[in-house]
Design an enzyme around this catalytic site. Sequence first.
Site, mmCIF file in Angstrom:
data_model
loop_
_atom_site.group_PDB
_atom_site.id
_atom_site.type_symbol
_atom_site.label_atom_id
_atom_site.label_comp_id
_atom_site.label_asym_id
_atom_site.label_seq_id
_atom_site.Cartn_x
_atom_site.Cartn_y
_atom_site.Cartn_z
ATOM 1 N N ASP A 1 7.204 -3.655 -10.496
ATOM 2 C CA ASP A 1 8.038 -5.351 -10.164
ATOM 3 C C ASP A 1 6.931 -6.438 -10.406
ATOM 4 O OD1 ASP A 1 8.531 -3.696 -7.916
ATOM 5 O OD2 ASP A 1 7.417 -3.559 -6.461
ATOM 6 N N ARG A 2 7.789 -7.371 -10.447
ATOM 7 C CA ARG A 2 7.395 -8.852 -10.842
ATOM 8 C C ARG A 2 7.799 -9.193 -12.463
ATOM 9 N NH1 ARG A 2 5.813 -12.191 -7.045
ATOM 10 N NH2 ARG A 2 4.894 -11.179 -5.699
ATOM 11 N N HIS B 1 -5.284 -4.617 -7.354
ATOM 12 C CA HIS B 1 -4.729 -5.419 -6.362
ATOM 13 C C HIS B 1 -4.998 -7.253 -6.216
ATOM 14 C CE1 HIS B 1 -3.072 -5.235 -2.702
ATOM 15 N NE2 HIS B 1 -3.793 -5.098 -1.958
ATOM 16 N N ASN C 1 -0.468 -0.164 -4.059
ATOM 17 C CA ASN C 1 0.389 -0.657 -2.908
ATOM 18 C C ASN C 1 2.249 -0.458 -3.769
ATOM 19 O OD1 ASN C 1 0.099 -2.829 -4.408
ATOM 20 N ND2 ASN C 1 0.970 -4.112 -2.901
ATOM 21 N N HIS C 2 3.142 -1.077 -5.227
ATOM 22 C CA HIS C 2 3.881 -1.680 -5.330
ATOM 23 C C HIS C 2 5.097 -0.247 -5.586
ATOM 24 C CE1 HIS C 2 4.607 -6.485 -5.039
ATOM 25 N NE2 HIS C 2 3.183 -5.678 -5.449
ATOM 26 N N HIS D 1 2.025 -4.126 -13.557
ATOM 27 C CA HIS D 1 3.854 -5.091 -13.418
ATOM 28 C C HIS D 1 4.937 -5.562 -13.797
ATOM 29 C CE1 HIS D 1 2.575 -5.335 -9.003
ATOM 30 N NE2 HIS D 1 0.846 -5.667 -9.045
ATOM 31 N N ASP E 1 0.065 -0.773 -9.458
ATOM 32 C CA ASP E 1 0.825 -1.070 -9.099
ATOM 33 C C ASP E 1 1.473 -1.332 -10.628
ATOM 34 O OD1 ASP E 1 0.901 -1.643 -6.947
ATOM 35 O OD2 ASP E 1 0.345 -3.838 -6.564
ATOM 36 N N ASP F 1 -4.009 -3.491 -12.411
ATOM 37 C CA ASP F 1 -2.030 -3.843 -12.018
ATOM 38 C C ASP F 1 -1.680 -4.137 -13.977
ATOM 39 O OD1 ASP F 1 -3.780 -4.513 -9.684
ATOM 40 O OD2 ASP F 1 -1.960 -5.078 -9.073
ATOM 41 N N HIS G 1 -6.198 1.679 -5.834
ATOM 42 C CA HIS G 1 -6.023 0.133 -6.025
ATOM 43 C C HIS G 1 -6.318 -1.056 -5.501
ATOM 44 C CE1 HIS G 1 -2.985 -3.011 -6.902
ATOM 45 N NE2 HIS G 1 -1.808 -2.418 -5.956
ATOM 46 N N ARG H 1 -2.838 -10.245 4.507
ATOM 47 C CA ARG H 1 -1.632 -9.664 3.763
ATOM 48 C C ARG H 1 -0.617 -9.202 4.690
ATOM 49 N NH1 ARG H 1 -2.310 -8.704 -1.687
ATOM 50 N NH2 ARG H 1 -4.185 -8.728 -2.495
#
Length: 348
Positions: A131-132, A284, A160-161, A102, A128, A100, A210, A257
Amino acid sequence: FFFLMIRRPPRSTQSRSSAASDVYKRQVSTQSTWGYQFKFFKQMTNKVDVSNLDKQIEQLMACKPLPEVEVRALCDKAKEILHQESNVQPVRAPVTVCGDIHGQFHDLMELFKIGGTPPETNYLFMGDYVDRGYNSVETVTLLVALKVRYRDRITLTRGNHESRQITQVYGFYDECTRKYGNPNVWLYFTELFDYLPLTAVVEGKFFCLHGGISPSIDTLDQIRQLDRVQEVPHEGPMCDLLWSDPDERSGWAISPRGAGYVFGQDISEQFNHTNNLQMIARAHQLFKDGYMPTHSNNVVTIFSAPNYCYRCGNLAAIMEVDEQLRTQYIQFDPAPDQTLSHLSLIHI
């Protein structure tokens, strides 16, 4: 060690804006087949040339976003390239495998400083990208530009993002509208995300993805047969590949999750044996040391965002795979210079 659990938002979560909701509904309704979805603006596609790409990469390396029209053309060219790649994209060694990112742009620059700058180093990123973090726009644009420029040296798989629903909750949508004044760049990238390969395999031995494996999937050939050009479903094998996690228990269990499964060592051992694999490499999950071998080295988790969310205090890691398929884990700290570039705006 510790890890951070990200849960999927409830299915009832509403879109952040009516524009995003309309875009989502329109895209889902047109994504039933590869041929029907494979549309892009032909007048823009051929305008991405090597010299222009090099200038764009130089600008992005300085954490400066591209104009909207250039992002649009870049995404169209990337779709053309990704459309030709497999759901299980073959990758040659040597290669550096990353987890990741991010949106932590300056830490991505630190990763390149530690692991080598493309194209001198071959990279496989396991999703990923957004995001974040403060700089999802610059991060994902740079990685896509590097993919278009060095298509055989950069492999990008889906996390998944990389989805419409998740990016409206965890920051990418808001960042795009803040920096560009509209959601168009979010639209271009989320359309592109549908084309990302679900997994990759290094020299037929290191299966990279991922999340994790699926109770619906026994062989890599079954993954190759999936129709990936769509929004990430809420359930099923495609969802599982992006959301599942290894676990200490045996067998399968529903993931806490809210999407995917957790699977035990008996499951990963059987999957590796069936597919003649040496290891499953996945991302992940955050671990304090940046990586975590588990299931007697049948699975390793790699997380490449140090000090995740600028507060978790974790190291990051990458995994180098050499020509002899030997692995080496390299840990690294956050970049020393975390600027305020996330405050910049670009209305073009």
